[in-house]
Design a protein around this motif. Structure first.
Motif, PDB file in Angstrom:
ATOM      1  N   ARG A 146       0.866  -1.188   0.000  1.00 46.97           N
ATOM      2  CA  ARG A 146       0.000   0.000   0.000  1.00 46.97           C
ATOM      3  C   ARG A 146       0.902   1.237   0.000  1.00 46.97           C
ATOM      4  N   GLY A 147       1.258   1.652  -1.216  1.00 46.15           N
ATOM      5  CA  GLY A 147       2.224   2.722  -1.377  1.00 46.15           C
ATOM      6  C   GLY A 147       3.609   2.231  -0.991  1.00 46.15           C
ATOM      7  N   SER A 148       4.618   3.028  -1.267  1.00 48.36           N
ATOM      8  CA  SER A 148       5.964   2.625  -0.860  1.00 48.36           C
ATOM      9  C   SER A 148       6.147   2.767   0.643  1.00 48.36           C
ATOM     10  N   SER A 149       5.263   3.509   1.320  1.00 50.80           N
ATOM     11  CA  SER A 149       5.375   3.653   2.771  1.00 50.80           C
ATOM     12  C   SER A 149       5.219   2.316   3.480  1.00 50.80           C
TER      13      SER A 149
ATOM     14  N   ALA B 265      24.410  -5.314   5.006  1.00 48.43           N
ATOM     15  CA  ALA B 265      23.143  -4.610   5.186  1.00 48.43           C
ATOM     16  C   ALA B 265      22.364  -4.610   3.884  1.00 48.43           C
ATOM     17  N   LEU B 266      21.058  -4.471   3.997  1.00 47.92           N
ATOM     18  CA  LEU B 266      20.249  -4.210   2.811  1.00 47.92           C
ATOM     19  C   LEU B 266      20.509  -2.785   2.345  1.00 47.92           C
ATOM     20  N   VAL B 267      20.562  -2.585   1.044  1.00 42.75           N
ATOM     21  CA  VAL B 267      20.589  -1.241   0.470  1.00 42.75           C
ATOM     22  C   VAL B 267      19.257  -1.036  -0.236  1.00 42.75           C
ATOM     23  N   VAL B 268      18.437  -0.159   0.319  1.00 45.32           N
ATOM     24  CA  VAL B 268      17.092   0.084  -0.206  1.00 45.32           C
ATOM     25  C   VAL B 268      17.116   1.386  -0.999  1.00 45.32           C
ATOM     26  N   ILE B 269      16.876   1.292  -2.297  1.00 45.89           N
ATOM     27  CA  ILE B 269      16.887   2.450  -3.181  1.00 45.89           C
ATOM     28  C   ILE B 269      15.442   2.843  -3.453  1.00 45.89           C
ATOM     29  N   ASP B 270      15.050   3.970  -2.915  1.00 46.99           N
ATOM     30  CA  ASP B 270      13.674   4.453  -3.029  1.00 46.99           C
ATOM     31  C   ASP B 270      13.561   5.298  -4.301  1.00 46.99           C
ATOM     32  N   GLU B 271      12.889   4.749  -5.302  1.00 49.14           N
ATOM     33  CA  GLU B 271      12.733   5.436  -6.593  1.00 49.14           C
ATOM     34  C   GLU B 271      11.306   5.947  -6.798  1.00 49.14           C
ATOM     35  N   ALA B 272      10.725   6.500  -5.743  1.00 47.22           N
ATOM     36  CA  ALA B 272       9.341   6.970  -5.825  1.00 47.22           C
ATOM     37  C   ALA B 272       9.144   8.018  -6.913  1.00 47.22           C
ATOM     38  N   TYR B 273      10.202   8.784  -7.223  1.00 50.69           N
ATOM     39  CA  TYR B 273      10.095   9.870  -8.204  1.00 50.69           C
ATOM     40  C   TYR B 273      10.864   9.568  -9.487  1.00 50.69           C
ATOM     41  N   HIS B 274      11.212   8.317  -9.698  1.00 51.26           N
ATOM     42  CA  HIS B 274      12.088   7.975 -10.813  1.00 51.26           C
ATOM     43  C   HIS B 274      11.523   8.409 -12.166  1.00 51.26           C
ATOM     44  N   GLU B 275      10.231   8.308 -12.358  1.00 50.69           N
ATOM     45  CA  GLU B 275       9.646   8.590 -13.676  1.00 50.69           C
ATOM     46  C   GLU B 275       9.866  10.032 -14.115  1.00 50.69           C
TER      47      GLU B 275
ATOM     48  N   THR C 264       6.403   3.394  -6.794  1.00 52.16           N
ATOM     49  CA  THR C 264       5.026   3.745  -6.463  1.00 52.16           C
ATOM     50  C   THR C 264       4.327   4.300  -7.691  1.00 52.16           C
ATOM     51  N   LEU C 265       3.015   4.112  -7.740  1.00 61.73           N
ATOM     52  CA  LEU C 265       2.192   4.702  -8.800  1.00 61.73           C
ATOM     53  C   LEU C 265       1.511   5.989  -8.334  1.00 61.73           C
ATOM     54  N   SER C 266       1.820   6.415  -7.112  1.00 61.99           N
ATOM     55  CA  SER C 266       1.123   7.574  -6.543  1.00 61.99           C
ATOM     56  C   SER C 266       1.333   8.838  -7.354  1.00 61.99           C
ATOM     57  N   LYS C 267       2.549   9.056  -7.845  1.00 64.84           N
ATOM     58  CA  LYS C 267       2.853  10.305  -8.527  1.00 64.84           C
ATOM     59  C   LYS C 267       2.719  10.184 -10.034  1.00 64.84           C
ATOM     60  N   CYS C 268       3.419   9.206 -10.612  1.00 62.21           N
ATOM     61  CA  CYS C 268       3.540   9.153 -12.067  1.00 62.21           C
ATOM     62  C   CYS C 268       2.256   8.719 -12.760  1.00 62.21           C
TER      63      CYS C 268
ATOM     64  N   LEU D  39      -2.212   8.037  -8.956  1.00 59.86           N
ATOM     65  CA  LEU D  39      -3.006   7.099  -8.155  1.00 59.86           C
ATOM     66  C   LEU D  39      -2.641   7.182  -6.674  1.00 59.86           C
ATOM     67  N   ALA D  40      -2.375   8.377  -6.169  1.00 64.65           N
ATOM     68  CA  ALA D  40      -2.044   8.512  -4.752  1.00 64.65           C
ATOM     69  C   ALA D  40      -3.161   7.973  -3.867  1.00 64.65           C
ATOM     70  N   GLY D  41      -4.404   8.147  -4.297  1.00 61.54           N
ATOM     71  CA  GLY D  41      -5.542   7.681  -3.499  1.00 61.54           C
ATOM     72  C   GLY D  41      -5.747   6.188  -3.532  1.00 61.54           C
ATOM     73  N   ALA D  42      -5.148   5.499  -4.489  1.00 60.98           N
ATOM     74  CA  ALA D  42      -5.285   4.045  -4.570  1.00 60.98           C
ATOM     75  C   ALA D  42      -4.244   3.326  -3.733  1.00 60.98           C
ATOM     76  N   ARG D  43      -3.164   4.030  -3.367  1.00 67.50           N
ATOM     77  CA  ARG D  43      -2.112   3.494  -2.491  1.00 67.50           C
ATOM     78  C   ARG D  43      -1.487   2.230  -3.044  1.00 67.50           C
ATOM     79  N   CYS D  44      -0.849   2.340  -4.192  1.00 71.00           N
ATOM     80  CA  CYS D  44      -0.216   1.172  -4.807  1.00 71.00           C
ATOM     81  C   CYS D  44       1.282   1.392  -4.936  1.00 71.00           C
ATOM     82  N   GLY D  45       2.045   0.555  -4.244  1.00 73.81           N
ATOM     83  CA  GLY D  45       3.488   0.585  -4.350  1.00 73.81           C
ATOM     84  C   GLY D  45       4.016  -0.794  -4.671  1.00 73.81           C
ATOM     85  N   ALA D  46       5.312  -0.869  -4.916  1.00 73.92           N
ATOM     86  CA  ALA D  46       5.943  -2.146  -5.221  1.00 73.92           C
ATOM     87  C   ALA D  46       7.313  -2.201  -4.557  1.00 73.92           C
ATOM     88  N   LEU D  47       7.595  -3.341  -3.960  1.00 69.73           N
ATOM     89  CA  LEU D  47       8.899  -3.631  -3.386  1.00 69.73           C
ATOM     90  C   LEU D  47       9.536  -4.694  -4.258  1.00 69.73           C
ATOM     91  N   ILE D  48      10.695  -4.393  -4.826  1.00 73.55           N
ATOM     92  CA  ILE D  48      11.380  -5.314  -5.744  1.00 73.55           C
ATOM     93  C   ILE D  48      12.663  -5.779  -5.071  1.00 73.55           C
TER      94      ILE D  48
END
Length: 359
Positions: free
Chosen positions: A78-81, A178-188, A210-214, A217-226
């Motif tokens: 539910r979003g990248s959060s 450690a895990l390296v987590v690259i947050d690409e919420a604004y990549h598009e 996340t699909l919130s910005k590009c 769909l911020a209101g749908a709260r759809c993110g992806a963890l790869i």
């Protein structure tokens, strides 16, 4: 041979995941304690009286195609959060482990770590160098109990992208540590390639999208963890079932068709043009001292008086973001790139901002 899951909380690795009731489309469901009737007005394809799938597999397949990843590497959140939250819960033991962040950055990393009782190590971005990241300092600061390093690129709220060689140097140095987590919420909104190739090269690299910005769909709260398939399987056992609601699944699937994505691409191109126009216009304002380079759908603007600048915008019924808790951004405002007419209205509102010259 060690596994990336050696970094995860051992007690969670031993925990037996919840098993949801089976679902088969042609069978009468008397195994999940649902209502047998739809609510009047329920126009959803699946029916809101029925639980969504424990994991939205159709949506996972669509997102995997969209992000050019395999389905086994992708967890819908539910979003990248939510992805940030489940990563910290899955890998950080309260009171023992921690995360590393590079402020000023997305504040939810700090918040979720605090909720989990995880330590937060900070390696601030260089304010004198347009908030650049120092890869060597990050590697040196990552201690024995640092389980996750968060890198936001493009970074929120500064807007700049982290150069790929610096990210790769961190990934290289922290392999097995450690895990390296690259947050690409604004990549598009950037022109650089995604870091997906790093995910393919390093098992400890995780990407957030996340699909919130590009895709609006911020209101749908759809993110992806790869991530590596074993990480996805592990985190899927940490998340409860049925987290992604039926209406959101159906909306997102409709947004990922070719015609809809074409509209999204056109709007992204317009936002990039408006970002450039706004940056140039802000630099002409006496109240503005600096506009930081941005690869996102916003601009970070340093002003002579951030409060007065924000108040002038508010008088025109426009909200912009202040950062009173972040000393490095005390004089800054973050401005989302809006529609051309909204941007024009903002420029008109702040054109006459006054300040006290104390030089």
């Amino acid at each position: 041979m060690s596994s990336v899951l050696d970094l995860a909380r051992p007690e969670l690795r031993r925990l037996r995941p919840y098993t949801a009731g089976a679902y088969e489309p042609d069978c009468i469901r008397l195994n999940a304690n649902e209502s047998p009737w739809r609510l009047p007005g329920d126009k959803s394809e699946r029916g809101l009286n029925i639980y969504p799938p424990p994991r939205p597999f159709d949506l996972r397949a669509a997102l995997a195609r969209y992000y050019a990843a395999s389905e086994e590497e992708l967890l819908v959140t539910r979003g990248s959060s939510e992805a940030i939250d489940v990563l910290i819960r899955g890998f950080c033991r309260a009171g023992e482990d921690g995360i590393l962040i590079c402020p000023p950055t997305f504040d939810m990393y700090r918040l979720y770590a605090g909720i989990q009782g995880a330590e937060v190590v900070t390696v601030p971005l260089s304010e004198r160098d347009d908030f650049a990241l120092d890869a060597d300092r990050v590697v040196r600061a990552a201690g024995e109990h640092t389980k996750i390093v968060f890198i936001c690129s493009p970074n929120n709220p500064t807007g700049g992208s982290i150069p790929r060689p610096r990210i790769e140097a961190i990934c290289d140095a922290l392999a097995g540590r450690a895990l390296v987590v690259i947050d690409e919420a604004y990549h598009e909104f950037a022109n650089a390639e995604s870091c997906l190739h790093l995910r393919e090269s390093y098992e400890h690299v995780v990407l957030l999208r996340t699909l919130s910005k590009c895709v609006a769909l911020a209101g749908a709260r759809c993110g992806a963890l790869i991530a590596a398939p074993e990480v996805i399987e592990f985190l899927g056992g940490v998340l409860p079932p049925y987290t992604f609601p039926t209406p959101s699944t159906e909306l997102v699937l409709s947004a990922l068709v070719e015609d809809s994505l074409r509209v999204s691409d056109e709007r992204i191109a317009l936002i990039k043009r408006e970002r450039q126009r706004l940056a140039a216009a802000f630099l002409d304002l006496p109240a503005v001292t600096k506009v930081y380079p941005s690869d996102a759908n916003f601009l970070l603007v340093r002003t002579r008086d951030a409060q007065a600048f924000a108040e002038a915008a508010r008088q025109a019924d426009i909200l912009i973001r202040l950062f009173p808790a972040e000393p490095a951004l005390a004089d800054c405002v973050r401005i989302t790139v809006g529609r051309p007419r909204d941007n024009d209205r903002l420029l008109q509102a702040v054109a006459g901002v006054e300040w006290i010259d104390e030089s």
